[in-house]
Design a protein around this motif. Structure first.
Motif: not given
Ligand SMILES: Nc1ncnc2c1ncn2[C@@H]1O[C@H](COP(=O)(O)OP(=O)(O)OP(=O)(O)O)[C@@H](O)[C@H]1O
Ligand SMILES: [Mg+2]
Length: 217
Positions: A37-38, A66, A63
């Motif tokens: 994830d980020t 992003e 998401n």
């Protein structure tokens, strides 16, 4: 995270620009399937090349905001397609709208709409989503079922206050499934094989996080 993570079937990494972490490559080399994830890129550069550990990851689940910034695209689907050129599976989450995924190896795509819930606290939705996706991946489910399950776990979590404390367990999933709207029974039909028919899940009391709300006088 520990310097040297224990051997595991799966690991979840939080990638940040220019913030390579040795354990990610180590874990991947020792057989862990890495899911990443980020978050928001405070530098504003949004350079996908700066997420160097992406090369060790099986899936990347940012998401939509992003994902579109990192890929310079203007829709979540285009972002997922672009990301799938860098990582085997790209999943773009879209809040209440659900999620969209592209498997870059097979070309398979999947879109699963969000489940309508009264969202009380979105904290941790992304993390719970990743956990649900890892669960379904390790179990070998089809891509769309994995999106559905991840989205369900995240939707159940935003109904409660807190992050990890609001992540559902099987009793909450079973409870939802028993009363699931008719229109969702097809998409979530795979839950029938996972939830024992006979078992009536006991209602569990949840730990309640202590949250201070600031009131103006
Ligand atoms: N209001 C909501 N209703 C239903 N499902 C939701 C809602 N918000 C989030 N979800 C579920 O959680 C997933 C992840 O949410 P979102 O796309 O907002 O991630 P995020 O912005 O990265 O979250 P986080 O702030 O926790 O990092 C969504 O794809 C969806 O399945
Ligand atoms: Mg997130």
């Amino acid at each position: 995270l520990p310097q040297c993570p224990p051997r595991a079937r799966a690991a979840v990494a939080s990638l940040g620009p220019g913030r390579g972490e040795e354990w990610i490559g180590d874990a991947a080399r020792r057989g862990a399937r890495v899911f990443a994830d980020t978050g928001w890129d405070e530098s504003g550069r949004w350079d996908l090349g700066a997420l160097a550990d992406l090369e060790h990851c099986e899936a990347f689940l940012p998401n939509a905001g992003e994902a579109m910034r990192y890929t310079h695209t203007d829709c979540p689907r285009a972002a997922a397609r672009a990301l799938a050129e860098k990582v085997p599976i790209a999943v773009v989450t879209m809040g209440a709208e659900g999620s969209y995924a592209v498997d870059g190896h097979t070309g398979e795509t999947a879109h699963v709409p969000g489940i309508a819930v009264e969202a009380l606290d979105p904290t941790g939705a992304g993390d719970v989503y990743v956990a649900g996706f890892v669960t379904g991946t390790l179990a070998g489910w089809p891509l769309a079922d994995r999106l559905a399950f991840a989205g369900l776990t995240a939707a159940l979590s935003v109904q409660e206050f807190g992050g990890s404390l609001s992540a559902p367990g099987w009793p909450e999933v079973a409870h939802w499934w028993r009363a699931a709207p008719h229109g969702l029974r097809g998409r979530y039909g795979f839950l029938d094989d996972l939830i024992p028919q006979a078992a009536t899940p006991a209602a569990r009391r949840r730990a309640v996080p202590t949250i201070g709300f600031r009131h103006s006088a």
